[in-house]
Scaffold this motif. Structure first.
Motif, PDB file in Angstrom:
ATOM      1  N   LYS A  64       0.825  -1.209   0.000  1.00 28.66           N
ATOM      2  CA  LYS A  64       0.000   0.000   0.000  1.00 28.66           C
ATOM      3  C   LYS A  64       0.858   1.258   0.000  1.00 28.66           C
ATOM      4  CE  LYS A  64      -2.578  -0.957   3.573  1.00 28.66           C
ATOM      5  NZ  LYS A  64      -3.604  -0.800   4.634  1.00 28.66           N
ATOM      6  N   TYR A  93       2.569   1.831  -3.330  1.00 29.03           N
ATOM      7  CA  TYR A  93       1.611   2.385  -4.295  1.00 29.03           C
ATOM      8  C   TYR A  93       1.346   3.870  -4.017  1.00 29.03           C
ATOM      9  CZ  TYR A  93      -2.844   3.545  -6.448  1.00 29.03           C
ATOM     10  OH  TYR A  93      -3.834   4.171  -7.149  1.00 29.03           O
ATOM     11  N   MET A  94       1.155   4.222  -2.755  1.00 28.16           N
ATOM     12  CA  MET A  94       0.874   5.616  -2.409  1.00 28.16           C
ATOM     13  C   MET A  94       2.049   6.531  -2.768  1.00 28.16           C
ATOM     14  SD  MET A  94      -1.343   5.539   1.149  1.00 28.16           S
ATOM     15  CE  MET A  94      -0.209   4.509   2.073  1.00 28.16           C
ATOM     16  N   LEU A 143       3.983  10.417  -9.060  1.00 26.29           N
ATOM     17  CA  LEU A 143       3.454  10.554 -10.410  1.00 26.29           C
ATOM     18  C   LEU A 143       2.577  11.796 -10.528  1.00 26.29           C
ATOM     19  CD1 LEU A 143       3.240   9.239 -13.232  1.00 26.29           C
ATOM     20  CD2 LEU A 143       1.222   8.022 -12.404  1.00 26.29           C
ATOM     21  N   LEU A 144       1.659  11.981  -9.581  1.00 21.55           N
ATOM     22  CA  LEU A 144       0.787  13.149  -9.613  1.00 21.55           C
ATOM     23  C   LEU A 144       1.568  14.431  -9.374  1.00 21.55           C
ATOM     24  CD1 LEU A 144      -2.341  11.844  -7.670  1.00 21.55           C
ATOM     25  CD2 LEU A 144      -2.091  12.164 -10.129  1.00 21.55           C
ATOM     26  N   TYR A 188       4.312   5.929  -5.128  1.00 17.95           N
ATOM     27  CA  TYR A 188       4.371   5.996  -6.594  1.00 17.95           C
ATOM     28  C   TYR A 188       3.310   6.955  -7.109  1.00 17.95           C
ATOM     29  CZ  TYR A 188       3.724   4.616 -11.458  1.00 17.95           C
ATOM     30  OH  TYR A 188       3.576   4.620 -12.820  1.00 17.95           O
ATOM     31  N   ARG A 189       2.101   6.857  -6.572  1.00 19.35           N
ATOM     32  CA  ARG A 189       1.006   7.709  -7.023  1.00 19.35           C
ATOM     33  C   ARG A 189       1.283   9.177  -6.697  1.00 19.35           C
ATOM     34  NH1 ARG A 189      -4.158   9.362  -5.122  1.00 19.35           N
ATOM     35  NH2 ARG A 189      -5.727   9.382  -6.783  1.00 19.35           N
ATOM     36  N   TYR A 190       1.833   9.417  -5.515  1.00 22.03           N
ATOM     37  CA  TYR A 190       2.153  10.794  -5.121  1.00 22.03           C
ATOM     38  C   TYR A 190       3.235  11.374  -6.032  1.00 22.03           C
ATOM     39  CZ  TYR A 190       3.888  14.721  -2.353  1.00 22.03           C
ATOM     40  OH  TYR A 190       4.294  15.957  -1.941  1.00 22.03           O
TER      41      TYR A 190
END
Length: 256
Positions: free
Chosen positions: A236, A239-240, A246-247, A242-244
Motif C-alpha cells: 500500500k 503504491y501511495m 506521479l501526480l 508511486y502515485r504521489y
C-alpha cells in the motif's frame, strides 16, 4: 557510530518531568522512601552478554560505575524518551536512554578501546545526543506506518528491541549489489499494536554532516516481511508513494 549501542529503560509518565539519574527511578533514603513498589528492570544496549539479561532488550543490569582506567568522569544522568514502553501488566512507561557512563561501559564490553582514540568528554556528550536523536527519529518513522492502523490501535508502544549491526537485511544487501553503501547499523524493534506484536526493521545509513538537532543518519524503517499484514502495508505504501510522485510530477509540469 559504526557500531552503535542502543539503550533504554522504563519510567512512568509522571516521571517525565524529572528524568531519573539511574534506572528506573530516583533512589530515596530510608527516611524519604515510600512503601516499596515493584521496580522495572533496567536496560542498556541491545547486545547479549550473559544469562542475567533483560528479556526486553537483551541487556545486563545497568552499570553506572566508572571503568578502572577511565580518563575522566562521565555524567550518569539519563534522558527520558518520547517512546512509550509496553509493560507486561498492560501499564505504560517511557523508555529511558543510557547515561554517558553507561554508554562508555557498553562500548568497552563490545571491544572498544578508548586509548586508540583521542576522545574527550565533549565527544561522549555528542555521541549520546546522536544516539538519542536517532532513536527519536526512528520512532517517528514507526508511527507513520502505525497510522495505517490508527482505527485498530491508537496507542502503539515499543515492546522490545535488538541490535544487528552486521546482520544486514535482504533489502540492504540488494541495495549494496546496486552500488549503494551498506547501513552502519540495524535494529529490529517489536511494537505492541494493542496486543499484536509487529516487527520493524530499521537500517541506519550515513547521511553526512551532523545538523543542529544531532541528526545525521538516514533511516530506512519498514515492517518486516514476516506476516501477510506487513506485506500488504508495504504494498500500500509503495503504491501511495508511486502515485504521489506521479501526480506531483504532472502537477509540476502543468504549472510551468
Amino acid at each position: 557510530m559504526g557500531n552503535s549501542v542502543s539503550a533504554f529503560s522504563g519510567v512512568t509518565p509522571s516521571d517525565k518531568v524529572n528524568p531519573p539519574p539511574s534506572c528506573p527511578m530516583h533512589k530515596k533514603t530510608p527516611e524519604e522512601a515510600a512503601p516499596p513498589a515493584p521496580a522495572a528492570k533496567p536496560s542498556e544496549c541491545p547486545v547479549q552478554h550473559g544469562n542475567d539479561v533483560n528479556p526486553y532488550n537483551m541487556m545486563p543490569p545497568a552499570n553506572q560505575q566508572p571503568a578502572p582506567d577511565q580518563p575522566f568522569n562521565l555524567p550518569t544522568n539519563r534522558q527520558v524518551s518520547s517512546i512509550p514502553r509496553a509493560m507486561p501488566d498492560g501499564s505504560t512507561e517511557f523508555w529511558v536512554y543510557p547515561s554517558q557512563q553507561m554508554f562508555w561501559n557498553a562500548m568497552l564490553r563490545k571491544g572498544w578501546r578508548w586509548k586508540d582514540e583521542d576522545i574527550k568528554p565533549k565527544d561522549m556528550d555528542d555521541i549520546i545526543k546522536i544516539h538519542n536523536a536517532n532513536n527519536e527519529q526512528a520512532w517517528q518513522e514507526v508511527l507513520k506506518w502505525e497510522a495505517l492502523h490508527a482505527k485498530e490501535c491508537g496507542h502503539p508502544r515499543l515492546k522490545s528491541f535488538g541490535g544487528k549491526a552486521t546482520d544486514y537485511s535482504p533489502r540492504a544487501r540488494f541495495r549494496n549489489l546496486l552500488g549503494y553503501e551498506l547501513p552502519f547499523d540495524r535494529h529490529d524493534w517489536i511494537v505492541d499494536r494493542c496486543g499484536k506484536d509487529v516487527r520493524y526493521i530499521i537500517d541506519y545509513y550515513d547521511g553526512g554532516e551532523l545538523d543542529n538537532k544531532y541528526q545525521f543518519a538516514l533511516l530506512d524503517v519498514r515492517p518486516a516481511f514476516d506476516s501477510v499484514e506487513n506485506v500488504w502495508d508495504r504494498m500500500k505504501v509503495t503504491y501511495m508513494r508511486y502515485r504521489y510522485d506521479l501526480l506531483g510530477s504532472k502537477e509540476e509540469k502543468l504549472s510551468q
